[in-house]
Design an enzyme around this catalytic site. Structure first.
Site, short mmCIF file in Angstrom:
data_model
loop_
_atom_site.label_atom_id
_atom_site.label_comp_id
_atom_site.label_asym_id
_atom_site.label_seq_id
_atom_site.Cartn_x
_atom_site.Cartn_y
_atom_site.Cartn_z
N HIS A 1 0.83 -1.21 0.00
CA HIS A 1 0.00 0.00 0.00
C HIS A 1 0.86 1.26 0.00
O HIS A 1 0.48 2.28 -0.55
CB HIS A 1 -0.94 -0.01 1.21
CG HIS A 1 -2.25 -0.67 0.89
ND1 HIS A 1 -2.92 -1.48 1.77
CD2 HIS A 1 -3.00 -0.65 -0.24
CE1 HIS A 1 -4.03 -1.91 1.20
NE2 HIS A 1 -4.10 -1.43 -0.01
N ARG B 1 -12.34 -7.10 -17.52
CA ARG B 1 -12.00 -8.51 -17.31
C ARG B 1 -12.76 -9.03 -16.10
O ARG B 1 -12.75 -8.40 -15.04
CB ARG B 1 -10.48 -8.64 -17.06
CG ARG B 1 -10.08 -10.06 -16.71
CD ARG B 1 -8.60 -10.25 -16.63
NE ARG B 1 -8.05 -9.76 -15.37
CZ ARG B 1 -6.75 -9.84 -15.07
NH1 ARG B 1 -5.90 -10.34 -15.94
NH2 ARG B 1 -6.31 -9.39 -13.92
N GLU C 1 -3.31 -16.41 -22.00
CA GLU C 1 -2.23 -16.39 -21.01
C GLU C 1 -1.83 -17.79 -20.57
O GLU C 1 -1.05 -17.97 -19.65
CB GLU C 1 -2.61 -15.52 -19.81
CG GLU C 1 -3.96 -15.81 -19.20
CD GLU C 1 -4.33 -14.82 -18.09
OE1 GLU C 1 -3.47 -14.05 -17.65
OE2 GLU C 1 -5.50 -14.84 -17.67
N ASN D 1 2.25 -11.71 -18.96
CA ASN D 1 2.81 -11.99 -17.63
C ASN D 1 2.63 -13.47 -17.27
O ASN D 1 3.58 -14.15 -16.91
CB ASN D 1 2.12 -11.15 -16.55
CG ASN D 1 2.12 -9.67 -16.87
OD1 ASN D 1 2.93 -9.22 -17.67
ND2 ASN D 1 1.23 -8.92 -16.27
N ASP D 2 1.39 -13.93 -17.39
CA ASP D 2 1.14 -15.33 -17.08
C ASP D 2 1.62 -16.24 -18.21
O ASP D 2 2.16 -17.31 -17.96
CB ASP D 2 -0.36 -15.57 -16.83
CG ASP D 2 -0.73 -15.25 -15.39
OD1 ASP D 2 0.04 -15.62 -14.49
OD2 ASP D 2 -1.77 -14.61 -15.17
N CYS E 1 -2.11 -7.13 -23.08
CA CYS E 1 -2.24 -6.28 -21.90
C CYS E 1 -1.24 -6.64 -20.81
O CYS E 1 -1.26 -6.07 -19.73
CB CYS E 1 -3.67 -6.32 -21.37
SG CYS E 1 -4.21 -7.99 -20.94
C1 PEP Z 1 -1.12 -11.16 -17.61
O1 PEP Z 1 -1.11 -12.28 -17.08
O2 PEP Z 1 -0.32 -10.78 -18.49
C2 PEP Z 1 -2.12 -10.17 -17.19
C3 PEP Z 1 -2.24 -9.01 -17.80
O3 PEP Z 1 -2.91 -10.48 -16.12
P1 PEP Z 1 -2.43 -10.34 -14.60
O4 PEP Z 1 -1.09 -9.64 -14.60
O5 PEP Z 1 -3.49 -9.57 -13.92
O6 PEP Z 1 -2.33 -11.78 -14.18
MG MG Z 2 -2.80 -13.00 -15.89
#
Ligand code: PEP
Ligand code: MG
Length: 585
Positions: free
Chosen positions: A191, A337, A436, A459-460, A509
């Site tokens: 935070h 989402r 993802e 990311n995932d 994203c």
């Molecule tokens: C991702 O996995 O790239 C993504 C945008 O979702 P999050 O980072 O919220 O898992």
């Molecule tokens: Mg993700």
């Protein structure tokens, strides 16, 4: 001397520092009391909890009066934690059953709760341990008659240094005199970091040794906090200070230069237009994304609406939050989402079980398909918000066609329920999925027949493709989205989407979309929508505007033929035209 910590809020600040003394509490967890003192010690705890609540209310009310929504929300969350009956009962029982003094009972209860948070996989929840300790420290200070450090009135512009700069300090800090912060505790999703970002104050957290180094400084020595790189310079010399000031000026110039392009189209030099959208966590982010001219919201992470509370938000509350963003974007597309919680992101009131492999477990769409009550409520709220602008629904963690089909059936059911209840909603809401999971990437050609759009969650997708836990700092150096396997998968998702044509589109994203090194590659592979954090959005636009599609295709073709992630990354950094290299930082 240079120290390295976590780059928690961007920006570079230089100035004198104020080191906050750490208040060391005596450890009273081993002490015992006489049984006739039980009542008195319990009364002390109740009294201290009461006073702590009043202090927090005061900070919250000031934040509300100053229009600082994020600050007041964090204080609201602290008030909720403080009022938790299980926690409070625990204090009283520890006094009665274990004959602990008031302070010892609070110390033990708080540490127990903090340990529960720290055992969670997800960084966001782990860092709630800092919040609970912040609350505990306040209560113990009250019990011991120790004054809270007051940062609401700083004597001059300065950089605050402390072992722990707590969320409650950040919520009450004198922001006009705060140049930057450096602390030994805290991470990117604490935070403290969120509030520093919100106040646009450069922050380096998790910076070990910073207190001791800053303590050794002479009166006239300064400190610099680079929240973009995570570096803290302690005791800088005159020539270093001059260099850093030049760097500040250079970044300010870039910032100013980038501001000029905020309302220009995101178009390559040879006229190919792409969509440049922003990622948001909630309505509080609206100002920030409007300030950089985001062309839409490419990812609204709705799960944040479900966190830090005792029960799920109802349809009305969700509708209001979604509507705020949709109206704020005034007709620009908003991709909402559905909640991405569960497993690692354990939301207490859902009573999710501990799992061996939470990242491969009961999470996101898997929970939604199993909990129609939650899913339908959210879908109805989104469909209703669609009346006020342009909404798209996106499902996270889709691994198969069956899941996409099942999710779409729920959308139809949500519409039917709204229709029956005579509640207005948007009929024509496109439904898309995040790509993802490698299995989804590999069957993109099948999925695109039934999805209206894709957004690659790099990311995932990276963590699942190369089997590197994105939260595990120990193997952090192995985590890279430039792995040749990732490039091949991305191409394998983009190609069939483009081939499908019509209104179908392909976006990204994940963080990779906001990495300027990846821009030419993604553009050249044919990505049509980039959704990035607001801080880095204009840099991506500048790069897109400064290259041609032919150049980008050449770069992408070459990159995808390379053999290692290191080679790919180095090549991509080098391939950016010289005049655009300054936007790399
Ligand atoms: C991702 O996995 O790239 C993504 C945008 O979702 P999050 O980072 O919220 O898992
Ligand atoms: Mg993700």
């Amino acid at each position: 001397m240079q120290l390295k910590g976590v780059a928690a809020a961007p920006g570079l600040a230089i100035g004198p520092c104020l080191v906050l003394e750490d208040i060391i509490h005596p450890d009273l967890t081993q002490k015992t009391i006489d049984s006739q003192d039980i009542q008195a010690e319990q009364d002390k705890v109740k009294n201290a909890l009461d006073k702590a609540g009043k202090q927090l209310e005061l900070i919250r009310d000031r934040a509300v009066a100053d229009g600082q929504e994020e600050q007041s929300a964090v204080m609201e969350a602290h008030l909720m934690m403080l009022a938790d009956p299980i926690l409070n009962d625990g204090f009283l029982k520890a006094i009665e059953n274990d004959l602990l003094p008031a302070v010892g009972a609070v110390q033990i209860g708080i540490e127990k709760q903090a340990a529960v948070f720290e055992a969670l996989e997800d960084a966001y929840f782990r860092e709630r341990a800092q919040d609970i300790r912040d609350i505990g420290r306040r209560v113990v200070n009250l019990l011991l008659g120790i004054q809270e450090p007051d940062v609401s009135n700083l004597p001059n512009p300065l950089i605050l240094v402390a072992r722990d700069i707590t969320p409650s300090m950040m919520a009450s800090v004198d922001a006009k005199n705060l140049l930057g912060i450096a602390a030994e505790i805290g991470g990117r999703t604490s935070h403290t970091a969120i509030l520093a970002n919100n106040l646009a104050i450069p922050a380096v957290l998790g910076c070990q040794g910073v207190v001791q180094s800053a303590h050794g400084l002479d009166e006239d020595e300064q400190i610099a906090v680079d929240g973009s790189t995570g570096i803290v310079h302690v005791g800088i010399t005159v020539s270093q200070a001059e260099k850093l000031r030049q760097e500040i000026r250079r970044r300010e110039e870039i910032h100013h230069e980038l501001e000029q392009i905020k309302d220009t189209p995101t178009r390559t030099m040879d006229g190919v237009t792409v969509q440049l959208a922003a990622n948001v966590m909630g309505p509080d982010d609206l100002d920030r994304i409007q300030a950089v001219g985001a062309e839409g919201v490419g990812l609204y992470r709705t799960e944040f609406l479900f966190m830090d509370r005792s029960q799920a938000p109802d349809e009305e509350e969700q509708y209001k939050a979604y509507r705020k963003i949709v109206e704020g974007m005034a007709g620009k597309p908003v991709i909402i989402r559905t909640m991405d919680i569960g497993g690692d992101k354990g939301v207490e009131y859902l009573n999710l079980e501990q799992e061996e492999n939470p990242f491969l477990g009961y999470r996101a769409l898997r929970i939604c398909l199993d909990r129609p009550d939650l899913f339908l409520t959210q879908l109805k709220a989104i469909l209703r918000a669609g009346v006020h602008g342009r909404v798209l629904i996106m499902f996270p963690m889709v691994s198969s066609l069956e899941e996409l089909r099942a999710a779409k059936i729920f959308v139809d059911q949500a519409k039917e329920e709204l229709r029956t209840a005579d509640v207005p909603f948007a009929e024509d809401v496109p439904t898309g999925i995040m790509i993802e999971i490698p299995s989804a990437a590999l069957i993109a050609d099948l999925l695109i027949k039934e999805a209206d759009f894709f957004s690659i969650g790099s990311n995932d997708l990276t963590q699942y493709t190369i089997a590197v836990d994105r939260m595990n700092a120990k193997i952090g150096q192995l985590y890279t989205s430039f792995h040749p396997a990732m490039l091949r998968l991305i191409k394998q998702v983009i190609d069939p989407t483009i081939e499908a044509g019509g209104d179908k589109f392909i976006g990204m994203c994940g963080e990779m979309a906001g990495d300027p090194k990846a821009t030419m590659l993604l553009l050249g592979l044919g990505l049509q929508e980039f959704s990035v954090g607001p801080a880095g959005l204009l840099r991506i636009k500048k790069i897109i505007q400064g290259v041609t599609m032919d150049e980008a295709k050449l770069v992408a073709n070459h990159a995808i033929s390379m053999e290692t992630a290191g080679d790919v990354e180095e090549y991509l950094a080098d391939a950016i035209p010289e005049d655009l290299k300054k936007y790399l930082l």
